[in-house]
Design an enzyme around this catalytic site. Structure first.
Site, short mmCIF file in Angstrom:
data_model
loop_
_atom_site.label_atom_id
_atom_site.label_comp_id
_atom_site.label_asym_id
_atom_site.label_seq_id
_atom_site.Cartn_x
_atom_site.Cartn_y
_atom_site.Cartn_z
N HIS A 1 -7.34 0.45 -6.43
CA HIS A 1 -7.52 -0.42 -5.26
C HIS A 1 -8.12 -1.74 -5.79
O HIS A 1 -9.29 -2.03 -5.55
CB HIS A 1 -8.45 0.27 -4.26
CG HIS A 1 -8.40 -0.30 -2.88
ND1 HIS A 1 -7.57 -1.33 -2.51
CD2 HIS A 1 -9.10 0.04 -1.75
CE1 HIS A 1 -7.76 -1.60 -1.23
NE2 HIS A 1 -8.68 -0.79 -0.75
N GLN B 1 -10.00 -4.31 -3.54
CA GLN B 1 -11.33 -3.81 -3.15
C GLN B 1 -12.34 -4.08 -4.26
O GLN B 1 -13.44 -4.57 -4.02
CB GLN B 1 -11.23 -2.30 -2.87
CG GLN B 1 -12.52 -1.66 -2.43
CD GLN B 1 -12.90 -2.03 -1.01
OE1 GLN B 1 -12.11 -1.87 -0.10
NE2 GLN B 1 -14.11 -2.53 -0.81
N ASP C 1 -17.62 6.62 -1.39
CA ASP C 1 -16.34 6.55 -0.68
C ASP C 1 -16.05 7.95 -0.12
O ASP C 1 -16.74 8.92 -0.47
CB ASP C 1 -15.23 6.10 -1.66
CG ASP C 1 -13.87 5.93 -0.99
OD1 ASP C 1 -13.83 5.80 0.25
OD2 ASP C 1 -12.84 5.91 -1.70
N ARG D 1 -13.76 -9.05 1.89
CA ARG D 1 -12.35 -8.76 1.57
C ARG D 1 -11.49 -9.99 1.93
O ARG D 1 -10.57 -10.35 1.22
CB ARG D 1 -11.84 -7.54 2.35
CG ARG D 1 -12.54 -6.22 2.07
CD ARG D 1 -12.20 -5.65 0.71
NE ARG D 1 -10.79 -5.54 0.45
CZ ARG D 1 -10.00 -4.53 0.84
NH1 ARG D 1 -10.51 -3.52 1.51
NH2 ARG D 1 -8.71 -4.51 0.54
N ARG E 1 0.89 -1.18 0.00
CA ARG E 1 0.00 0.00 0.00
C ARG E 1 0.91 1.22 0.00
O ARG E 1 1.61 1.47 0.98
CB ARG E 1 -0.91 -0.02 1.23
CG ARG E 1 -1.65 1.30 1.43
CD ARG E 1 -2.73 1.22 2.47
NE ARG E 1 -3.89 0.50 1.99
CZ ARG E 1 -5.10 0.58 2.52
NH1 ARG E 1 -5.33 1.37 3.56
NH2 ARG E 1 -6.11 -0.13 2.04
N CYS F 1 -16.61 1.26 0.71
CA CYS F 1 -15.42 0.43 0.98
C CYS F 1 -14.96 0.57 2.42
O CYS F 1 -14.26 -0.29 2.93
CB CYS F 1 -14.29 0.82 0.02
SG CYS F 1 -13.85 2.56 0.11
#
Ligand code: CP
Ligand code: NVA
Length: 292
Positions: free
Chosen positions: A128, A131, A211, A279, A101, A251
């Site tokens: 992402h 995700q 988001d 996830r 990340r 998310c």
């Protein structure tokens, strides 16, 4: 040859379908899947904070019989203490895979270029992908993938970019509503319809997704963004314009009272906790596909 997952475009339609099918099996047999990662150590290089991505990957690696090492910014100090190139080459001598990340997408590309082991993007400023794969799994679980419309309301950010890529690739209709100047780039948007008014995007939607307005790394713009995005809130009035049985996705982390209200995120249409749980199952499938 090693395979990386840096953006959704690294996967074909059939590879995405294989990941979804494997994730379903992993969800059904949470403890009884065996140990395909036994004896394998995976590194998590994280320049930014994380709850879901870090914890679900660490738990996933453990449940598959492997071992995960968290390497926060203090341990590696990527680009300052050591270049991404040197980090990638050295870690390739110890580990079987890297989950990274990073602030800049260029950093994961650089890690992947010099690592001889798979590198998985755990969020950058551009994409992402883990995700989006997991969101597709949740959408399939809740709504199926036939004749559905996804509507995303808010910032044209990393999460929207990956969602657009996966929906376009899988032939799923997606609309987005973003303020002027905050839309995704034309090449990422592809065939998706990008509106400025949230009301236009949610009409006929089966999934309403949002988001945060200010992503990690954009903190200096926080006050400005509060004003720019004021009308881009997913609230009960906006939900009335979507299909009656529409689901709400986010998310997470959520800024309640900004991009989404308490009544919507805690309401009967919200699937955010199942979305967060998924996830784990999807990332286990990604790990098996890339590292086994
Ligand atoms: N959705 C998501 O990636 O959450 P974290 O930032 O907590 O990992
Ligand atoms: N767009 C958000 C997503 C967090 C999971 C960010 O990048 O901060």
């Amino acid at each position: 040859m090693k395979k990386d997952l840096l953006t959704i475009n690294d996967l074909s339609v059939s590879e995405i379908n294989e990941i979804l099918a494997l994730a379903k099996e992993l969800k059904e047999k949470r403890q009884g899947f065996g140990e395909p990662l036994k004896g394998k150590t995976i590194g998590l290089i994280f320049e930014k904070p994380s709850n879901r991505t870090r914890v679900s990957f660490e738990v996933g690696v453990t449940e598959l019989g492997g071992h995960a090492i968290y390497l926060g910014s203090y341990e590696i100090d990527l680009g300052k203490r050591e270049s991404p190139r040197d980090v990638a080459m050295v870690l390739s001598r110890y580990l079987k895979g890297i989950i990274a990340r990073t602030f800049s997408h260029k950093t994961v590309v650089e890690l992947a270029r010099h690592a001889s082991i798979p590198v998985i993007n755990g969020l950058t400023d551009f994409q992402h992908p883990c995700q989006a794969l997991s969101d597709l799994f949740t959408i399939k679980e809740k709504k199926g993938l036939e004749n559905i419309t996804v509507a995303y309301i808010g910032d044209g950010n990393n999460v929207l970019n990956s969602l657009l890529c996966i929906c376009n690739k899988m032939g799923i209709k997606i609309n987005a509503a973003c303020p002027k100047g905050y839309e995704p780039s034309k090449d990422v948007a592809g065939s998706a319809k990008i509106f400025n008014a949230p009301e236009d995007a949610v009409k006929g939607a089966d999934i309403v997704y949002t988001d945060v307005w200010t992503s990690m790394g954009q903190e200096k713009e926080y006050k400005k963004r509060l004003k720019v995005f004021k009308k881009y809130q997913v609230n009960s009035d906006l939900m009335k314009l979507a299909n009656k049985d529409a689901i709400v996705m986010h998310c997470l982390p959520a800024h309640r009272g900004q991009e989404i209200t308490d009544s919507v995120i805690d309401g009967p249409q919200s699937v955010v906790l199942d979305q967060a749980e998924n996830r784990l199952h999807v990332q286990k499938a990604i790990l098996i596909k890339l590292l086994k």
